[in-house]
Design a protein around this motif. Structure first.
Motif, PDB file in Angstrom:
ATOM      1  N   ASN A   1       0.824  -1.211   0.000  1.00 25.36           N
ATOM      2  CA  ASN A   1       0.000   0.000   0.000  1.00 25.36           C
ATOM      3  C   ASN A   1       0.861   1.265   0.000  1.00 25.36           C
ATOM      4  O   ASN A   1       0.521   2.255  -0.648  1.00 25.36           O
ATOM      5  CB  ASN A   1      -0.942   0.012   1.203  1.00 25.36           C
ATOM      6  N   ASN A   2       1.977   1.259   0.726  1.00 25.74           N
ATOM      7  CA  ASN A   2       2.863   2.430   0.734  1.00 25.74           C
ATOM      8  C   ASN A   2       3.445   2.685  -0.649  1.00 25.74           C
ATOM      9  O   ASN A   2       3.484   3.820  -1.129  1.00 25.74           O
ATOM     10  CB  ASN A   2       3.983   2.240   1.753  1.00 25.74           C
TER      11      ASN A   2
ATOM     12  N   LYS B   1       0.692   3.918  -3.033  1.00 24.30           N
ATOM     13  CA  LYS B   1       0.355   5.319  -2.789  1.00 24.30           C
ATOM     14  C   LYS B   1       1.402   6.247  -3.389  1.00 24.30           C
ATOM     15  O   LYS B   1       1.066   7.248  -4.034  1.00 24.30           O
ATOM     16  CB  LYS B   1       0.230   5.566  -1.283  1.00 24.30           C
ATOM     17  N   ASP B   2       2.678   5.903  -3.217  1.00 24.25           N
ATOM     18  CA  ASP B   2       3.749   6.727  -3.801  1.00 24.25           C
ATOM     19  C   ASP B   2       3.687   6.723  -5.327  1.00 24.25           C
ATOM     20  O   ASP B   2       3.833   7.770  -5.965  1.00 24.25           O
ATOM     21  CB  ASP B   2       5.121   6.231  -3.345  1.00 24.25           C
TER      22      ASP B   2
END
Length: 161
Positions: A35-36, A39-40
């Protein structure tokens, strides 16, 4: 004229500390790396898509170049400031206030020298110089407070005026 003092009612005696159950702190969940990263990547895709859209819709190449430089400066500034440990945040802001000094000097060079701004360039230059001067003054105050944190009680007094 003076209002009567407020009525203070005695409160209940404090509860015994032994009666309270100890608070159990739950460990934080493990980070979700997918997810990180997602998102980036979506943030970068949106930014690059916006830059491409501005390039297509721009009236001339100079405008597109300036908007791209502004956007890249924003991205670099964001990652520079948020990638710094909290202990180094105040010295970093002192350096950015020095950059505001360059902005103020550039604004003063572009103001034109009249009493009032004559056109949009002079108005924006005066506004840039004004906002930069506020940032510079605040930077001096923050730097002074930061340096005062390292002062020992037995240091001699400073007379900086």
């Amino acid at each position: 004229y003076p209002p009567p003092p407020p009525k203070v009612q005695p409160g209940a005696p404090p509860a015994a500390a032994a009666a309270a159950a100890p608070v159990v702190k739950e460990p934080p969940p493990p980070p979700n790396y997918f997810n990180n990263t997602l998102k980036d990547s979506l943030m970068y895709t949106t930014g690059l898509g916006t830059a491409l859209g501005l390039g297509v819709a721009s009236p001339n190449p100079a405008f597109a170049s300036m908007v791209n430089v502004f956007g890249l400066a924003g991205i670099v500034g964001y990652h520079t400031v948020w990638g710094v440990t909290p202990a180094l945040h105040s010295p970093l802001m002192s350096v950015t206030n020095a950059i505001s000094g360059i902005t103020a000097a550039g604004g003063m060079l572009l103001m034109g020298g009249g009493f009032y701004p004559d056109n949009t360039v002079h108005t924006l230059a005066a506004l840039a110089a004004f906002i930069s001067s506020i940032n510079i003054g605040g930077g001096f105050l923050v730097t002074k407070r930061m340096l005062d944190m390292f002062r020992r009680p037995d240091d001699p007094p400073e007379h900086n005026y």
